[in-house]
Design a protein around this motif. Structure first.
Motif, mmCIF file in Angstrom:
data_model
loop_
_atom_site.group_PDB
_atom_site.id
_atom_site.type_symbol
_atom_site.label_atom_id
_atom_site.label_comp_id
_atom_site.label_asym_id
_atom_site.label_seq_id
_atom_site.Cartn_x
_atom_site.Cartn_y
_atom_site.Cartn_z
ATOM 1 N N LEU A 140 0.822 -1.210 0.000
ATOM 2 C CA LEU A 140 0.000 0.000 0.000
ATOM 3 C C LEU A 140 0.859 1.264 0.000
ATOM 4 O O LEU A 140 0.536 2.245 -0.666
ATOM 5 C CB LEU A 140 -0.957 -0.007 1.189
ATOM 6 C CG LEU A 140 -2.050 -1.072 1.139
ATOM 7 C CD1 LEU A 140 -2.891 -1.043 2.416
ATOM 8 C CD2 LEU A 140 -2.923 -0.916 -0.087
ATOM 9 N N ALA A 141 1.968 1.251 0.732
ATOM 10 C CA ALA A 141 2.881 2.401 0.735
ATOM 11 C C ALA A 141 3.443 2.648 -0.656
ATOM 12 O O ALA A 141 3.570 3.800 -1.093
ATOM 13 C CB ALA A 141 4.011 2.175 1.740
ATOM 14 N N LEU A 142 3.761 1.580 -1.379
ATOM 15 C CA LEU A 142 4.269 1.738 -2.746
ATOM 16 C C LEU A 142 3.180 2.259 -3.680
ATOM 17 O O LEU A 142 3.473 3.019 -4.612
ATOM 18 C CB LEU A 142 4.830 0.411 -3.258
ATOM 19 C CG LEU A 142 6.142 -0.027 -2.621
ATOM 20 C CD1 LEU A 142 6.485 -1.451 -3.002
ATOM 21 C CD2 LEU A 142 7.274 0.920 -3.018
ATOM 22 N N CYS A 143 1.938 1.878 -3.435
ATOM 23 C CA CYS A 143 0.832 2.399 -4.256
ATOM 24 C C CYS A 143 0.614 3.887 -3.993
ATOM 25 O O CYS A 143 0.413 4.660 -4.924
ATOM 26 C CB CYS A 143 -0.462 1.641 -3.969
ATOM 27 S SG CYS A 143 -0.506 0.000 -4.673
ATOM 28 N N VAL A 144 0.661 4.280 -2.740
ATOM 29 C CA VAL A 144 0.401 5.673 -2.369
ATOM 30 C C VAL A 144 1.574 6.570 -2.756
ATOM 31 O O VAL A 144 1.387 7.638 -3.326
ATOM 32 C CB VAL A 144 0.102 5.787 -0.858
ATOM 33 C CG1 VAL A 144 0.058 7.241 -0.411
ATOM 34 C CG2 VAL A 144 -1.203 5.087 -0.527
ATOM 35 N N GLY A 145 2.789 6.140 -2.442
ATOM 36 C CA GLY A 145 3.963 6.983 -2.660
ATOM 37 C C GLY A 145 4.656 6.784 -3.992
ATOM 38 O O GLY A 145 5.538 7.547 -4.353
ATOM 39 N N GLY A 146 4.283 5.739 -4.718
ATOM 40 C CA GLY A 146 4.916 5.467 -6.000
ATOM 41 C C GLY A 146 6.089 4.513 -5.871
ATOM 42 O O GLY A 146 6.594 4.272 -4.776
ATOM 43 N N ALA A 147 6.510 3.986 -6.996
ATOM 44 C CA ALA A 147 7.589 3.001 -7.021
ATOM 45 C C ALA A 147 8.963 3.631 -6.883
ATOM 46 O O ALA A 147 9.952 2.937 -6.706
ATOM 47 C CB ALA A 147 7.513 2.180 -8.313
#
Length: 189
Positions: A140-147
């Motif tokens: 979820l952190a990668l989805c919110v903040g980007g890759a």
């Protein structure tokens, strides 16, 4: 005094790095973790994992067993290289939720349960759902903040932004194609 100021900056989040760099270690551990779990199922033989699914009463154990292995390997690879992270997150989260509710929930929260220690080493009990939740939080952190940088998603986003800048720089003001020309004397009025 300068050293204290530098140490002070390191002690307060975020440390003095571009904030998007958080994604690299997160992608590495989440992606590698999923790949490793999928590979372990293949290395031991997919039939063994499918037999476990059958034993716990999972419907369509053959289909779901192979689907799980593919989600872990392909999804983990996509996360590792930062490719289409939100799309990869959906099936990966589903696999984690199924694992929580079918296997780990009865074992409680903690993933590490030290039962005893003897000459053979440490002996642990069944893991809980803690690690599954950590994986979901990472996804979820990668989805919110980007890759982040050094990712396929980052490259595609940068490429799209470059194209937009080029398109905007080619845009001409209204009337530029209408053949209207202003004389120097007209612009002073």
């Amino acid at each position: 005094m300068k050293d204290i100021s530098f140490l002070g900056r390191l002690g307060i989040a975020p440390i003095p790095l571009p904030t998007s760099w958080y994604a690299i270690p997160l992608r590495l551990i989440v992606g590698f973790g999923f790949i490793e779990h999928g590979y372990a199922k293949l290395a031991r033989g997919a039939d063994g994992f499918i037999a476990i699914l059958h034993a716990i009463g999972t419907p369509f154990p053959d289909l779901l067993g192979w689907a799980t292995i593919m989600v872990e390997i392909v999804g983990g690879s996509m996360i590792l290289i930062g490719a289409f992270v939100p799309l990869a997150t959906v099936p990966m989260t589903m696999v984690l939720l199924v694992a929580i509710f079918t296997v780990h929930l009865p074992n409680g929260f903690s993933s590490i349960k030290l039962l005893s220690y003897d000459a053979m080493g440490a002996h642990f009990g069944q893991p809980g759902y803690e690690t599954d939740l950590l994986y979901i939080a990472g996804l979820l952190a990668l989805c919110v903040g980007g890759a982040g940088p050094l990712s396929l998603d980052g490259y595609l986003t940068a490429r799209k932004m470059t194209r937009r800048r080029v398109d905007h720089s080619r845009a001409q003001p209204i009337g530029a194609h209408s053949g209207l020309r202003l004389r120097a004397s007209d612009s002073r009025r």
